[in-house]
Structure formats: structure tokens, C-alpha cells
Motif scaffolding. Structure first.
Motif, mmCIF file in Angstrom:
data_model
loop_
_atom_site.group_PDB
_atom_site.id
_atom_site.type_symbol
_atom_site.label_atom_id
_atom_site.label_comp_id
_atom_site.label_asym_id
_atom_site.label_seq_id
_atom_site.Cartn_x
_atom_site.Cartn_y
_atom_site.Cartn_z
ATOM 1 N N HIS A 44 -6.883 3.784 -15.204
ATOM 2 C CA HIS A 44 -6.787 2.486 -14.532
ATOM 3 C C HIS A 44 -7.141 2.546 -13.050
ATOM 4 O O HIS A 44 -7.352 1.497 -12.429
ATOM 5 C CB HIS A 44 -5.373 1.920 -14.684
ATOM 6 N N LEU A 45 -7.175 3.745 -12.472
ATOM 7 C CA LEU A 45 -7.485 3.866 -11.050
ATOM 8 C C LEU A 45 -8.866 4.501 -10.900
ATOM 9 O O LEU A 45 -9.005 5.726 -11.058
ATOM 10 C CB LEU A 45 -6.430 4.709 -10.328
ATOM 11 N N ASN A 55 3.114 0.318 -19.131
ATOM 12 C CA ASN A 55 2.365 -0.783 -18.525
ATOM 13 C C ASN A 55 2.977 -1.200 -17.190
ATOM 14 O O ASN A 55 2.260 -1.469 -16.220
ATOM 15 C CB ASN A 55 2.305 -1.978 -19.475
ATOM 16 N N GLN A 59 -2.511 -3.388 -2.879
ATOM 17 C CA GLN A 59 -3.787 -3.731 -2.269
ATOM 18 C C GLN A 59 -4.547 -2.477 -1.857
ATOM 19 O O GLN A 59 -5.779 -2.445 -1.897
ATOM 20 C CB GLN A 59 -3.559 -4.632 -1.049
ATOM 21 N N TRP A 90 -4.555 1.520 -2.860
ATOM 22 C CA TRP A 90 -4.014 2.489 -3.810
ATOM 23 C C TRP A 90 -3.747 3.833 -3.142
ATOM 24 O O TRP A 90 -4.425 4.213 -2.174
ATOM 25 C CB TRP A 90 -4.978 2.669 -4.978
ATOM 26 N N VAL A 128 1.387 0.455 -9.635
ATOM 27 C CA VAL A 128 0.387 1.144 -8.826
ATOM 28 C C VAL A 128 -0.844 0.263 -8.607
ATOM 29 O O VAL A 128 -1.305 0.077 -7.476
ATOM 30 C CB VAL A 128 -0.022 2.479 -9.478
ATOM 31 N N THR A 129 -1.378 -0.284 -9.686
ATOM 32 C CA THR A 129 -2.615 -1.059 -9.565
ATOM 33 C C THR A 129 -2.390 -2.387 -8.846
ATOM 34 O O THR A 129 -3.347 -2.998 -8.378
ATOM 35 C CB THR A 129 -3.222 -1.324 -10.950
ATOM 36 N N ARG A 178 0.841 -1.201 0.000
ATOM 37 C CA ARG A 178 0.000 0.000 0.000
ATOM 38 C C ARG A 178 0.870 1.242 0.000
ATOM 39 O O ARG A 178 2.081 1.181 0.248
ATOM 40 C CB ARG A 178 -0.920 0.017 1.224
ATOM 41 N N VAL A 186 2.156 1.456 -14.533
ATOM 42 C CA VAL A 186 0.751 1.369 -14.113
ATOM 43 C C VAL A 186 0.531 0.125 -13.255
ATOM 44 O O VAL A 186 -0.163 0.170 -12.230
ATOM 45 C CB VAL A 186 -0.176 1.366 -15.346
ATOM 46 N N ASP A 187 1.144 -0.990 -13.659
ATOM 47 C CA ASP A 187 0.991 -2.227 -12.879
ATOM 48 C C ASP A 187 1.571 -2.083 -11.474
ATOM 49 O O ASP A 187 1.063 -2.690 -10.523
ATOM 50 C CB ASP A 187 1.675 -3.391 -13.598
ATOM 51 N N LEU A 230 -2.840 6.469 -15.715
ATOM 52 C CA LEU A 230 -3.188 6.208 -14.325
ATOM 53 C C LEU A 230 -4.645 6.560 -14.041
ATOM 54 O O LEU A 230 -5.355 5.832 -13.331
ATOM 55 C CB LEU A 230 -2.268 7.000 -13.395
#
Length: 567
Positions: free
Chosen positions: A558-559, A522, A532, A534, A528-529, A202, A525-526, A555
Motif C-alpha cells: 500500500h505504500l 485494514n 499526508q 508517510w 499509515v496511508t 505526518r 494500514v489506513d 504495508l
């Protein structure tokens, strides 16, 4: 001012000079990296060409410096930080603790003095300040009634020893807590030696790099085949392939890949020899390594007698020619929109090499125009890279399983037989002269990576004007550097200025993707995503404006949860 608060002293509006200050309260702060500005970033904001080396922020609250990794754009201003009066500990990973003195030894020589006694005193000070932290272990920085602060390093997969930093802050009297994560430089998957980074559990606040925020990498799993094909094509011109490379990270990855190519070609050649009549396949030569460059005229031997075979890898620095070769490793220059490395082919298909060697390969017969990899000299001409390569060999416990398995099988990915290391300045000059005069096939890996210094400059001065030679870029060339000019204008028949002198570019110029040590869009972004929980605030740094904007857009897509975004 509310706490925690973050100040950026570098890499906020560009790719170099990483330096971030986390103010935990009014009297306590932590510095994350203290790197050198490079290329256009090295000019002061007014554009007057002034220096950005000086430490222009107060140090009175800074309790410690944490180093994410040892590339020069993350540690190059440490000599100036110490000169400005910083007396705190320097926290880093265990592998970085071994590599950092080598980097700072070189930086001190460039910035302050070549006096050996002064250098040794300086390195003694650095080593006395180092606190080597194992990955995945919490380390307490502050423990008072007002503030509890602890940090943890996690693998970043960028170079050996690289880490991202998790910082837990607790304010007991206020009953509040925050977790801040500094990404440092995140690596891409399938890198030699390295285990890929895993996202943190986190973060409340994330400071995220964006070097490749607008780019998608080529398939890294096939990059060795692409490297082999580009070199094969370049060597058809019957000259030398020059590869500018940073001393740490990129050089070792290239050696790892070249050893794999040579090993595979040797196995294939032996298999072919067992399948065909003995008179069909020439017997392999017993001479490899530096002796491949020798001829019957002793005046042209590139190295002193008795020093030509094998890998020397001396720990000592040469008496001359020390230059900054440890600059941070990037990837190919980013483009305005999301792009793929595949959009920049290394050479127009068959434009230079023709169809030589293809029919012979199809018929499983040897062809004199194809590259004899087991006998091809691989020349590492960078004293600093040699020191780092020797250090890499001592850091095998930090290698990934594939690399350790290779060693267990009896192979030497960083000390193979065809590898020639050049230490002294005189040997360097002899190699340059020999290859310039003979234009014989060889691969030269020389520092520095952006062609703004290091021994690569002498090779370029001697060979750029000869169309038989080729320059292969496998790393990012920052704007304002000679490497960028060569990469941009070389294919158009342009020129480059080296040490104030203009050189026409007639050599072949190639670029190959997939060798970036940075995660692409990618991957970022991965990172961050994959958490558990964000972050509620993301600060995008360490990138050109277009890369930062492209990553910010991705971002947001995807968020789904709202978050504060700062560029």
C-alpha cells in the motif's frame, strides 16, 4: 550513535510488556509505556521461567514516562520502575490520569504489599507525578540550545483515555528535525463510548502495533446481534453464561451492549403487549436485578438482605480476593494467514440449542424457551471492574455522541436495573455456590480476562464440568494462559489446569469476534496511508511474528514510496 534512537524493552517480539525508550540525544530520553509481560511472554528468553518484572535498563537519561493507556500490559511495571529509582513525571491523557491510580493500586497490592498505609503512600507518589495532558495540545519536554522536544497526545480509540503519541524533535545547532509517532494500541471503529482514531498528519519514524496485523474483523456494526444470538443459544442449555472479561474497556463495552439488548427487548415486549389481547402476554414481573436470583429459601439468597437490588458500585476494594484483572485487552488469537473472525463461529449451527423458540418468534407469540431479557440477571463480579465502571460514569465528557445521547434520553448504560455488582468475597462465594447448585440462567461477567487469575477462576472450577453452563470468550487469549487452553481444547472435550488442579471441560465453549479493542489489518494500514506525509521508517511491534510479517507485507503493497521496515 545517531539520534533519535529507539530501544525496545518489551512488546518487540510479543504482544505484552510494552516499553519503548526514545533516546533524543546522549543525555535525554523518553520512556513510552512500562507494561507487564503476560502468558508465554512472561518467561525470560532462555525459557527457564524466570521473572521479567525487574527493570534491567539504566534510568539516568529518562526524563519522563508517557503512558498511552492504562491496560496492565502497558503500565504494569510502573511499580518496579519507581522502585528502581525513576523520579520523573508520568504524562498521560486526562481520562487516563483518573484511571491510572486505580490500576496501579491493584498492581501494587499484587506485586509489593497489601498494607493500606504503604499503598496510600505509593498512590500519593503516583498522583503527585501525574501530568494530565489534553488531546491535541503540544507539551514541551525539553527546550535547550541543543534540543527542543515536545509531545502531543491524540485519541487512539482503544479504551477511554487511550492515545497515540506524536513527538517533535528539533536540533537547532544541526538544523535538523524529526517527528516520531508511537501508535500505542489503536482501536477499531464503532466501539461503544469511543471516538475512532484519526491518522496523524505526518511521521518520519512510526512505531506501530500489529496485534491484528494478520486479521480482518467481522462487521462490528452487527456485533450486538451476534452477541445476543450467541447468548440466546447458550442459555438454551438452561445454565449460566460465564464471560471472562478485563476490568477496563471490555467490561464496560459488554455492559453497554447488554443494556441495549435489554432495552430493545423491553420496547419490543411493550409493543407486542399493545398489539395482542392482554391474556396472550404474561404481565411483566416487578422484580429485577439481584432479586431475580432469590427464592423462597433464604439460605440460598446470593446477597445479604437489603443489598440485592440496584447497583452498588462501591469505590472501596473488598477485604479479600484482590487479583490482577486489569490486563490488556486483545482480540481473538491471530491465525497464520489473513483471516476473518467469521471463520470461528461461536457454536455449530443448531448443534446445541436445536430449533427452540424459532416458530414462536415467527408467529409473534411468547415462548417459554426463549430468554426473558428484561428479567435476566447480569452479574458483574469484579471489584476492580466495578471501580472502573464507576470511573467511566464520571468520564462522560470523553464519551462519544451516541453514548451521551443514550444518557440524555434517560437510559443508564452502565447502571441499568438488571445489573448486579458483587463486591465482597463472601458474596462472590455465595453467588458461585448458588449458580452451581441451581444452574439457573444468568450472565456472569467476571475478572480476569485470560482466566489466569481473578474471580472467573472460581466460577470455572465450579462450572466447567457441567454441560449446562457455557463460557463465552470475547477477547484474545494469550498462549500459555488457561483461557487459551479452554478456548483451544474445550470444544474437543479436553481439560485445563487451574491453580495446579486439572478440570475436565464439559461446558459449552464459544468465541465471538468483532469485540476486539484493536484495529485490524485494514485499520492499521489506513492509519499509515491516511497520513499526508508517510514515514520513512516503520517499526512493527506488539504482535506475534506471523501478524507482524502479514502487516509488513500489506504495508509494502500500500505504500509505493520506499521506506525502512523493522520487525
Amino acid at each position: 550513535m545517531g539520534y533519535p534512537h529507539i530501544e525496545h524493552h518489551g512488546a518487540k517480539d510479543g504482544v505484552t510488556g510494552s516499553c519503548h525508550q526514545l533516546d533524543m540525544n546522549a543525555t535525554t530520553s523518553l520512556l513510552v509505556d512500562c507494561g507487564l509481560f503476560q502468558g508465554d511472554d512472561a518467561s525470560i528468553p532462555s525459557g527457564e521461567g524466570g521473572s521479567r518484572l525487574l527493570i534491567d535498563f539504566p534510568l539516568n537519561t529518562i526524563k519522563a514516562l508517557v503512558v498511552t493507556h492504562v491496560h496492565i500490559d502497558h503500565v504494569g511495571r510502573i511499580p518496579y520502575l519507581l522502585a528502581a529509582g525513576f523520579e520523573g513525571p508520568i504524562l498521560c491523557s486526562e481520562a487516563s490520569a483518573k484511571l491510572l491510580p486505580i490500576v496501579l493500586d491493584d498492581a501494587f497490592k499484587l506485586s509489593f504489599s497489601c498494607d493500606q498505609q504503604r499503598i496510600e503512600r505509593y498512590i500519593d507518589i503516583v498522583e503527585s507525578r501525574l501530568v494530565a495532558l489534553p488531546y491535541q495540545h503540544w507539551f514541551t519536554l525539553v527546550d535547550t540550545d541543543e534540543l527542543n522536544a515536545r509531545i502531543r497526545l491524540q485519541r487512539a480509540g482503544h479504551i477511554i483515555g487511550s492515545a497515540y503519541v506524536e513527538i517533535d524533535l528539533s536540533y537547532p545547532q544541526a538544523g535538523e528535525s524529526k517527528r516520531i509517532v508511537f501508535s500505542g494500541d489503536l482501536g477499531a471503529p464503532h466501539a461503544p463510548f469511543l471516538m475512532p482514531p484519526q491518522p496523524p498528519e505526518r511521521a518520519d519514524i512510526l512505531v506501530l502495533e500489529s496485534t491484528y496485523g494478520d486479521r480482518l474483523h467481522e462487521d462490528r456494526q452487527t456485533r450486538r446481534q451476534r452477541l445476543e444470538a450467541v447468548i440466546e443459544q447458550a442459555l438454551q442449555d438452561q445454565g449460566t453464561v460465564l464471560i471472562p472479561a478485563f476490568s477496563i474497556g471490555r467490561t464496560q463495552e459488554l455492559l453497554y451492549e447488554l443494556e441495549e439488548i435489554i432495552h430493545t427487548r423491553s420496547v419490543d415486549a411493550n409493543s407486542l403487549a399493545n398489539m395482542l389481547p392482554s391474556e396472550t402476554v404474561p404481565a411483566p414481573s416487578a422484580s429485577v436485578g439481584a432479586s431475580l436470583l432469590a427464592n423462597n429459601n433464604s439460605d440460598h439468597l446470593p446477597l445479604p438482605p437489603g443489598e440485592r437490588a440496584g447497583v452498588r458500585g462501591r469505590e472501596a476494594m473488598p477485604e479479600n480476593g484482590i487479583t490482577s484483572e486489569s490486563a490488556g485487552v486483545r482480540g481473538n488469537e491471530t491465525s497464520p494467514a489473513i483471516s476473518s473472525d467469521a471463520e470461528q463461529p461461536p457454536l455449530p449451527l443448531r448443534e446445541r440449542a436445536g430449533e427452540r423458540g424459532q416458530k414462536a418468534a415467527a408467529n409473534h407469540l411468547p415462548d417459554q424457551t426463549t430468554t426473558n431479557w428484561p428479567k435476566l440477571p447480569i452479574i458483574l463480579d469484579s471489584p476492580l471492574a466495578s471501580r472502573f465502571t464507576a470511573a467511566y460514569r464520571e468520564l462522560k465528557p470523553f464519551w462519544n455522541q451516541e453514548a451521551r445521547d443514550r444518557v440524555q434520553s434517560g437510559r443508564r448504560p452502565l447502571a441499568f436495573e438488571q445489573l448486579i455488582t458483587i463486591d465482597s468475597h463472601s458474596d462472590h462465594q455465595r453467588i458461585v455456590n448458588h449458580l452451581t447448585q441451581t444452574a439457573r440462567p444468568a450472565i456472569v461477567i467476571a475478572g480476569g480476562g485470560m482466566c489466569s487469575g481473578g474471580r472467573i477462576v472460581n466460577y470455572l472450577k465450579a462450572m466447567l464440568g457441567d454441560k449446562r453452563h457455557n463460557v463465552l470468550f470475547v477477547g484474545y487469549q494469550a498462549k500459555g494462559t488457561p483461557g487459551h487452553a479452554i478456548q483451544a481444547y474445550g470444544p474437543k472435550g479436553g481439560y485445563v489446569d487451574l491453580d495446579g488442579e486439572r478440570f475436565d471441560i464439559r461446558a459449552g465453549i464459544s468465541s465471538i469476534g468483532g469485540y476486539s479493542a484493536h484495529a485490524d489489518q485494514n485499520g492499521l494500514v489506513d492509519f499509515v496511508t491516511g497520513m499526508q506525509q508517510w514515514p520513512t521508517e516503520i517499526r512493527v511491534v506488539h504482535g506475534e511474528q506471523r501478524a507482524k510479517e502479514a502487516l509488513a507485507k500489506a504495508l509494502k503493497q500500500h505504500l509505493p514510496a520506499p521506506f525502512e521496515l523493522q520487525l
